[in-house]
Design a protein around this motif. Structure first.
Motif, PDB file in Angstrom:
ATOM      1  N   UNK A  79       7.039   2.600 -12.573  1.00 13.26           N
ATOM      2  CA  UNK A  79       6.551   3.141 -11.307  1.00 13.26           C
ATOM      3  C   UNK A  79       7.667   3.085 -10.269  1.00 13.26           C
ATOM      4  N   UNK A  80       8.069   4.267  -9.795  1.00 13.80           N
ATOM      5  CA  UNK A  80       9.004   4.346  -8.677  1.00 13.80           C
ATOM      6  C   UNK A  80       8.199   4.575  -7.410  1.00 13.80           C
ATOM      7  N   UNK A  81       8.555   3.847  -6.363  1.00 11.38           N
ATOM      8  CA  UNK A  81       7.781   3.868  -5.125  1.00 11.38           C
ATOM      9  C   UNK A  81       8.666   4.390  -3.996  1.00 11.38           C
ATOM     10  N   UNK A  82       8.192   5.412  -3.293  1.00  8.28           N
ATOM     11  CA  UNK A  82       8.935   6.015  -2.192  1.00  8.28           C
ATOM     12  C   UNK A  82       8.071   6.000  -0.933  1.00  8.28           C
ATOM     13  N   UNK A  83       8.723   5.875   0.228  1.00  4.07           N
ATOM     14  CA  UNK A  83       7.960   5.948   1.459  1.00  4.07           C
ATOM     15  C   UNK A  83       7.835   7.402   1.898  1.00  4.07           C
ATOM     16  N   UNK A  84       7.198   7.615   3.050  1.00  2.04           N
ATOM     17  CA  UNK A  84       6.921   8.969   3.520  1.00  2.04           C
ATOM     18  C   UNK A  84       8.193   9.791   3.703  1.00  2.04           C
ATOM     19  N   UNK A  85       9.309   9.140   4.020  1.00  5.05           N
ATOM     20  CA  UNK A  85      10.568   9.853   4.231  1.00  5.05           C
ATOM     21  C   UNK A  85      11.379  10.031   2.971  1.00  5.05           C
ATOM     22  N   UNK A  86      10.854   9.603   1.818  1.00  7.02           N
ATOM     23  CA  UNK A  86      11.552   9.768   0.549  1.00  7.02           C
ATOM     24  C   UNK A  86      12.493   8.636   0.204  1.00  7.02           C
ATOM     25  N   UNK A  87      12.460   7.541   0.976  1.00  4.35           N
ATOM     26  CA  UNK A  87      13.316   6.388   0.699  1.00  4.35           C
ATOM     27  C   UNK A  87      12.657   5.516  -0.366  1.00  4.35           C
ATOM     28  N   UNK A  88      13.424   5.156  -1.423  1.00  6.92           N
ATOM     29  CA  UNK A  88      12.841   4.376  -2.495  1.00  6.92           C
ATOM     30  C   UNK A  88      12.688   2.911  -2.095  1.00  6.92           C
ATOM     31  N   UNK A  89      11.623   2.320  -2.576  1.00  9.72           N
ATOM     32  CA  UNK A  89      11.308   0.926  -2.327  1.00  9.72           C
ATOM     33  C   UNK A  89      12.445   0.016  -2.810  1.00  9.72           C
ATOM     34  N   UNK A  90      12.677  -1.093  -2.107  1.00 10.37           N
ATOM     35  CA  UNK A  90      13.717  -2.042  -2.513  1.00 10.37           C
ATOM     36  C   UNK A  90      13.240  -2.936  -3.658  1.00 10.37           C
ATOM     37  N   UNK A  91      11.914  -2.941  -3.910  1.00  6.59           N
ATOM     38  CA  UNK A  91      11.295  -3.731  -4.978  1.00  6.59           C
ATOM     39  C   UNK A  91      11.493  -5.231  -4.807  1.00  6.59           C
ATOM     40  N   UNK A  92      11.678  -5.646  -3.566  1.00  6.92           N
ATOM     41  CA  UNK A  92      11.702  -7.073  -3.288  1.00  6.92           C
ATOM     42  C   UNK A  92      10.260  -7.549  -3.162  1.00  6.92           C
ATOM     43  N   UNK A  93       9.921  -8.601  -3.885  1.00  7.64           N
ATOM     44  CA  UNK A  93       8.556  -9.086  -3.897  1.00  7.64           C
ATOM     45  C   UNK A  93       8.162  -9.577  -2.517  1.00  7.64           C
ATOM     46  N   UNK A  94       6.963  -9.192  -2.090  1.00  6.32           N
ATOM     47  CA  UNK A  94       6.477  -9.550  -0.761  1.00  6.32           C
ATOM     48  C   UNK A  94       6.245 -11.047  -0.642  1.00  6.32           C
ATOM     49  N   UNK A  95       6.637 -11.588   0.497  1.00  9.93           N
ATOM     50  CA  UNK A  95       6.315 -12.973   0.823  1.00  9.93           C
ATOM     51  C   UNK A  95       4.799 -13.105   0.879  1.00  9.93           C
ATOM     52  N   UNK A  96       4.212 -14.075   0.185  1.00 11.50           N
ATOM     53  CA  UNK A  96       2.750 -14.212   0.190  1.00 11.50           C
ATOM     54  C   UNK A  96       2.147 -14.359   1.577  1.00 11.50           C
ATOM     55  N   UNK A  97       2.931 -14.844   2.535  1.00 11.50           N
ATOM     56  CA  UNK A  97       2.408 -15.019   3.886  1.00 11.50           C
ATOM     57  C   UNK A  97       2.531 -13.745   4.717  1.00 11.50           C
ATOM     58  N   UNK A  98       3.239 -12.749   4.193  1.00 13.52           N
ATOM     59  CA  UNK A  98       3.433 -11.516   4.955  1.00 13.52           C
ATOM     60  C   UNK A  98       2.263 -10.568   4.721  1.00 13.52           C
ATOM     61  N   UNK A  99       1.660  -9.988   5.768  1.00 14.01           N
ATOM     62  CA  UNK A  99       0.554  -9.056   5.560  1.00 14.01           C
ATOM     63  C   UNK A  99       1.033  -7.820   4.815  1.00 14.01           C
ATOM     64  N   UNK A 100       0.204  -7.249   3.936  1.00 12.37           N
ATOM     65  CA  UNK A 100       0.631  -6.106   3.135  1.00 12.37           C
ATOM     66  C   UNK A 100       0.907  -4.850   3.946  1.00 12.37           C
ATOM     67  N   UNK A 101       0.272  -4.701   5.111  1.00 10.37           N
ATOM     68  CA  UNK A 101       0.523  -3.536   5.950  1.00 10.37           C
ATOM     69  C   UNK A 101       0.832  -3.985   7.369  1.00 10.37           C
ATOM     70  N   UNK A 102       1.895  -3.484   7.922  1.00 13.38           N
ATOM     71  CA  UNK A 102       2.169  -3.703   9.334  1.00 13.38           C
ATOM     72  C   UNK A 102       1.724  -2.469  10.110  1.00 13.38           C
ATOM     73  N   UNK A 103       2.207  -1.309   9.677  1.00 14.58           N
ATOM     74  CA  UNK A 103       1.764  -0.064  10.269  1.00 14.58           C
ATOM     75  C   UNK A 103       2.003   1.044   9.250  1.00 14.58           C
ATOM     76  N   UNK A 104       1.006   1.889   9.035  1.00 21.08           N
ATOM     77  CA  UNK A 104       1.144   3.003   8.108  1.00 21.08           C
ATOM     78  C   UNK A 104       0.670   4.268   8.799  1.00 21.08           C
ATOM     79  N   UNK A 105       1.611   5.135   9.160  1.00 21.62           N
ATOM     80  CA  UNK A 105       1.223   6.360   9.865  1.00 21.62           C
ATOM     81  C   UNK A 105       0.598   6.001  11.194  1.00 21.62           C
ATOM     82  N   UNK A 106      -0.619   6.499  11.411  1.00 22.71           N
ATOM     83  CA  UNK A 106      -1.336   6.234  12.659  1.00 22.71           C
ATOM     84  C   UNK A 106      -2.231   5.009  12.566  1.00 22.71           C
ATOM     85  N   UNK A 107      -2.198   4.324  11.419  1.00 15.64           N
ATOM     86  CA  UNK A 107      -3.067   3.171  11.244  1.00 15.64           C
ATOM     87  C   UNK A 107      -2.340   1.877  11.578  1.00 15.64           C
TER      88      UNK A 107
END
Length: 229
Positions: A79-107
C-alpha cells in the motif's frame, strides 16, 4: 481495488473455515505486514474490517489520503499512501500519544460537521469525543419510519451524485447509497437510502434519541459508524 484481483484469504487446507484477510505492507523496506480482515459486500466489493483502524491510525491516513494497492502474491498487498497534493507518506509510525488527525481538508478533530437540529442534538455533539468527522441527527418518529435518511451533510470526498457506503453498528453492517441533493435543493446535503430502513430496524434504534454518525473510513469504501445517544 479492482474486482479482477483474485484474493487468497489464506493458504492452509482449512481456509474455507477461516475469516478472510489481507496482509498490508508499506514500501518502507521493513516488510512488516499489518493483517486486516475483510468481508464481501453484495455488490461484489470488499470492506476491510478488523485491523484496518490500526493500520490507518499507524500511518496517519485521513479523508484526503489516496491509497494505491499493488498485489504482491497470495494475500499480500503493498500500500502506497499519498496526501491530497500527491506527496507520498514518509511511513514513519505514529506516536501512540499523537492524535490520528490534526486537520483534514475542512474538518478539524472532534468537530461536528453539521449544524445540530435541536437543543438535545447540540448537547450530544458538544460531548462527543471522536477522532473521526461526525454529524448528529435527532431520531424522530418520522425518520425511524422512513426509507430515507435525509439532510445528511455532504462529505468532501464525494465528488459525484451517488455513492455506495456501509452503515455499521456493532456487528451489524448494511449497504446503502448516498445521493446528493440537486436542483432547487441545497447541494451541500443529501439522503441515505437503500438500506437505512433495514439498518435502523436491525439496530433497534428508538425514537427520541440522537444518532451520532462517524465517518470512520473512505477507502476502499465509505463506512459510517452509527451510535445512539
Amino acid at each position: 481495488m479492482s474486482n479482477k484481483v483474485k484474493l487468497y484469504p489464506n493458504s492452509s487446507p482449512d481456509s474455507a473455515n477461516r475469516t478472510p484477510y489481507l496482509d498490508l505492507v508499506v514500501p518502507d523496506g521493513r516488510n512488516n505486514p499489518c493483517r486486516c480482515f475483510w468481508t464481501q459486500l453484495q455488490s461484489g466489493k470488499i470492506a476491510l474490517t478488523r485491523g484496518w483502524e490500526e493500520f490507518y491510525q499507524m500511518y496517519k491516513i485521513n479523508l484526503d489520503s489516496m491509497l494505491y494497492f499493488t498485489h504482491k502474491g497470495n494475500s499480500t498487498f503493498q500500500v502506497q499512501i499519498f496526501d491530497f497534493g500527491g506527496i507520498e507518506n514518509s511511513y514513519q509510525v505514529r506516536d501512540p500519544e499523537e492524535p490520528p488527525y490534526v486537520r483534514t481538508g475542512n474538518y478539524e478533530i472532534a468537530k461536528c460537521i453539521n449544524i445540530p437540529p435541536s437543543a438535545s442534538a447540540r448537547a450530544v455533539a458538544a460531548k462527543v469525543k471522536s477522532k473521526w468527522p461526525f454529524f448528529v441527527m435527532d431520531l424522530t418518529a418520522r425518520m425511524m419510519s422512513s426509507r430515507l435518511l435525509s439532510n445528511v451533510p455532504h462529505l468532501s470526498h464525494f465528488t459525484g451524485q451517488r455513492h455506495p457506503l456501509i452503515l455499521t453498528h456493532g456487528h451489524i453492517e448494511v449497504e446503502a447509497t448516498y445521493t446528493r441533493y440537486s436542483g432547487k435543493r441545497d447541494g451541500s446535503f443529501g439522503v441515505i437510502s437503500g438500506g437505512w430502513e433495514n439498518f435502523a430496524s436491525l439496530c433497534n434504534f428508538k425514537t427520541g434519541g440522537v444518532g451520532v454518525f462517524e465517518v470512520i473510513s473512505t477507502e476502499p469504501v465509505t463506512i459510517i459508524q452509527v451510535r445512539c445517544r
